[in-house]
Design a protein around this motif. Sequence first.
Motif, PDB file in Angstrom:
ATOM      1  N   MET A   1     -44.412-100.071  88.477  1.00 25.13           N
ATOM      2  CA  MET A   1     -45.549 -99.749  87.626  1.00 25.13           C
ATOM      3  C   MET A   1     -46.038-101.016  86.927  1.00 25.13           C
ATOM      4  O   MET A   1     -45.252-101.791  86.411  1.00 25.13           O
ATOM      5  N   LYS A   2     -47.323-101.211  86.927  1.00 24.86           N
ATOM      6  CA  LYS A   2     -47.908-102.340  86.223  1.00 24.86           C
ATOM      7  C   LYS A   2     -47.734-102.133  84.729  1.00 24.86           C
ATOM      8  O   LYS A   2     -47.830-101.010  84.234  1.00 24.86           O
ATOM      9  N   PRO A   3     -47.509-103.197  83.944  1.00 23.15           N
ATOM     10  CA  PRO A   3     -47.233-103.024  82.519  1.00 23.15           C
ATOM     11  C   PRO A   3     -48.379-102.412  81.719  1.00 23.15           C
ATOM     12  O   PRO A   3     -48.152-101.750  80.728  1.00 23.15           O
ATOM     13  N   LEU A   4     -49.619-102.599  82.126  1.00 20.30           N
ATOM     14  CA  LEU A   4     -50.742-102.059  81.359  1.00 20.30           C
ATOM     15  C   LEU A   4     -51.472-100.946  82.097  1.00 20.30           C
ATOM     16  O   LEU A   4     -52.609-100.615  81.766  1.00 20.30           O
ATOM     17  N   SER A   5     -50.831-100.356  83.086  1.00 20.60           N
ATOM     18  CA  SER A   5     -51.474 -99.256  83.790  1.00 20.60           C
ATOM     19  C   SER A   5     -51.275 -97.960  83.004  1.00 20.60           C
ATOM     20  O   SER A   5     -50.483 -97.895  82.077  1.00 20.60           O
ATOM     21  N   LEU A   6     -51.993 -96.939  83.401  1.00 22.05           N
ATOM     22  CA  LEU A   6     -51.839 -95.625  82.787  1.00 22.05           C
ATOM     23  C   LEU A   6     -51.570 -94.612  83.894  1.00 22.05           C
ATOM     24  O   LEU A   6     -52.491 -94.040  84.473  1.00 22.05           O
ATOM     25  N   PRO A   7     -50.282 -94.396  84.222  1.00 28.73           N
ATOM     26  CA  PRO A   7     -49.968 -93.439  85.286  1.00 28.73           C
ATOM     27  C   PRO A   7     -50.343 -92.023  84.878  1.00 28.73           C
ATOM     28  O   PRO A   7     -50.413 -91.689  83.694  1.00 28.73           O
ATOM     29  N   LYS A   8     -50.562 -91.176  85.862  1.00 30.62           N
ATOM     30  CA  LYS A   8     -50.967 -89.802  85.588  1.00 30.62           C
ATOM     31  C   LYS A   8     -49.872 -89.017  84.883  1.00 30.62           C
ATOM     32  O   LYS A   8     -50.155 -88.011  84.238  1.00 30.62           O
ATOM     33  N   THR A   9     -48.626 -89.465  84.963  1.00 30.95           N
ATOM     34  CA  THR A   9     -47.548 -88.764  84.262  1.00 30.95           C
ATOM     35  C   THR A   9     -47.691 -88.894  82.751  1.00 30.95           C
ATOM     36  O   THR A   9     -47.089 -88.120  82.013  1.00 30.95           O
ATOM     37  N   TYR A  10     -48.491 -89.853  82.272  1.00 28.46           N
ATOM     38  CA  TYR A  10     -48.709 -90.051  80.842  1.00 28.46           C
ATOM     39  C   TYR A  10     -49.856 -89.204  80.314  1.00 28.46           C
ATOM     40  O   TYR A  10     -50.221 -89.312  79.151  1.00 28.46           O
ATOM     41  N   LEU A  11     -50.451 -88.375  81.170  1.00 31.77           N
ATOM     42  CA  LEU A  11     -51.566 -87.528  80.773  1.00 31.77           C
ATOM     43  C   LEU A  11     -51.177 -86.065  80.897  1.00 31.77           C
ATOM     44  O   LEU A  11     -50.428 -85.684  81.797  1.00 31.77           O
ATOM     45  N   LEU A  12     -51.668 -85.237  79.981  1.00 34.14           N
ATOM     46  CA  LEU A  12     -51.529 -83.792  80.120  1.00 34.14           C
ATOM     47  C   LEU A  12     -52.538 -83.359  81.160  1.00 34.14           C
ATOM     48  O   LEU A  12     -53.706 -83.716  81.082  1.00 34.14           O
ATOM     49  N   ARG A  13     -52.093 -82.576  82.147  1.00 32.62           N
ATOM     50  CA  ARG A  13     -52.986 -82.275  83.262  1.00 32.62           C
ATOM     51  C   ARG A  13     -53.192 -80.791  83.485  1.00 32.62           C
ATOM     52  O   ARG A  13     -54.214 -80.386  84.013  1.00 32.62           O
ATOM     53  N   ASN A  14     -52.214 -79.961  83.126  1.00 36.95           N
ATOM     54  CA  ASN A  14     -52.300 -78.529  83.420  1.00 36.95           C
ATOM     55  C   ASN A  14     -52.723 -77.741  82.191  1.00 36.95           C
ATOM     56  O   ASN A  14     -52.437 -78.132  81.060  1.00 36.95           O
ATOM     57  N   LYS A  15     -53.334 -76.610  82.433  1.00 39.55           N
ATOM     58  CA  LYS A  15     -53.719 -75.718  81.338  1.00 39.55           C
ATOM     59  C   LYS A  15     -52.493 -75.285  80.548  1.00 39.55           C
ATOM     60  O   LYS A  15     -52.537 -75.205  79.319  1.00 39.55           O
ATOM     61  N   SER A  16     -51.373 -75.071  81.216  1.00 36.46           N
ATOM     62  CA  SER A  16     -50.153 -74.639  80.523  1.00 36.46           C
ATOM     63  C   SER A  16     -49.641 -75.724  79.577  1.00 36.46           C
ATOM     64  O   SER A  16     -49.122 -75.415  78.502  1.00 36.46           O
ATOM     65  N   GLU A  17     -49.793 -76.992  79.941  1.00 42.32           N
ATOM     66  CA  GLU A  17     -49.371 -78.085  79.050  1.00 42.32           C
ATOM     67  C   GLU A  17     -50.263 -78.129  77.809  1.00 42.32           C
ATOM     68  O   GLU A  17     -49.774 -78.288  76.686  1.00 42.32           O
ATOM     69  N   TYR A  18     -51.569 -77.980  78.015  1.00 45.22           N
ATOM     70  CA  TYR A  18     -52.491 -77.957  76.878  1.00 45.22           C
ATOM     71  C   TYR A  18     -52.202 -76.745  75.987  1.00 45.22           C
ATOM     72  O   TYR A  18     -52.154 -76.868  74.766  1.00 45.22           O
ATOM     73  N   ASP A  19     -52.012 -75.580  76.604  1.00 41.51           N
ATOM     74  CA  ASP A  19     -51.752 -74.363  75.835  1.00 41.51           C
ATOM     75  C   ASP A  19     -50.488 -74.489  75.000  1.00 41.51           C
ATOM     76  O   ASP A  19     -50.447 -74.022  73.853  1.00 41.51           O
ATOM     77  N   ASN A  20     -49.455 -75.106  75.545  1.00 35.68           N
ATOM     78  CA  ASN A  20     -48.210 -75.304  74.810  1.00 35.68           C
ATOM     79  C   ASN A  20     -48.448 -76.163  73.566  1.00 35.68           C
ATOM     80  O   ASN A  20     -47.961 -75.849  72.477  1.00 35.68           O
ATOM     81  N   VAL A  21     -49.217 -77.236  73.713  1.00 35.43           N
ATOM     82  CA  VAL A  21     -49.513 -78.110  72.565  1.00 35.43           C
ATOM     83  C   VAL A  21     -50.379 -77.371  71.553  1.00 35.43           C
ATOM     84  O   VAL A  21     -50.129 -77.432  70.344  1.00 35.43           O
ATOM     85  N   TYR A  22     -51.390 -76.631  72.023  1.00 36.84           N
ATOM     86  CA  TYR A  22     -52.257 -75.882  71.110  1.00 36.84           C
ATOM     87  C   TYR A  22     -51.469 -74.833  70.321  1.00 36.84           C
ATOM     88  O   TYR A  22     -51.690 -74.642  69.124  1.00 36.84           O
TER      89      TYR A  22
END
Length: 126
Positions: A1-22
């Motif tokens: 992984m590049k040191p300044l990249s933003l992999p997709k694992t660092y992003l919330l992607r599913n509705k269930s992940e958002y719902d859990n945080v909400y």
Amino acid sequence: MKPLSLPKTYLLRNKSEYDNVYCHGKRVHGVNFSLILLPNNLEYNRLGISIHGQLKGAAKRNRIKRIIREFFRLDRRFLQEMSSRSRELPSMDMVITVRKGFNLEKLADFAASVSSLLDQRKPSFP
């Protein structure tokens, strides 16, 4: 992984992940935006962005999302670094919700508003 990249694992992607945080996260309200924070069991913070549809103009909404992602990409552990003055915070899932009336021109503007928001109202986690 590049040191300044933003992999997709660092992003919330599913509705269930958002719902859990909400549902279970702590909210910190600012001027025309909010942070919703929820500790996760990972070794890194994850970001989700929610922009209200009443914020007119797709180009403007996309620019705001790009600036927020860039802020997160450059400083993924900003929550933990800010908390080092008092206590260490766990890694977080965070959703940044942007409402109508939000105006963002530069990365530094957003970083300053998030820092001042968290300094004024520290969220408490068990």
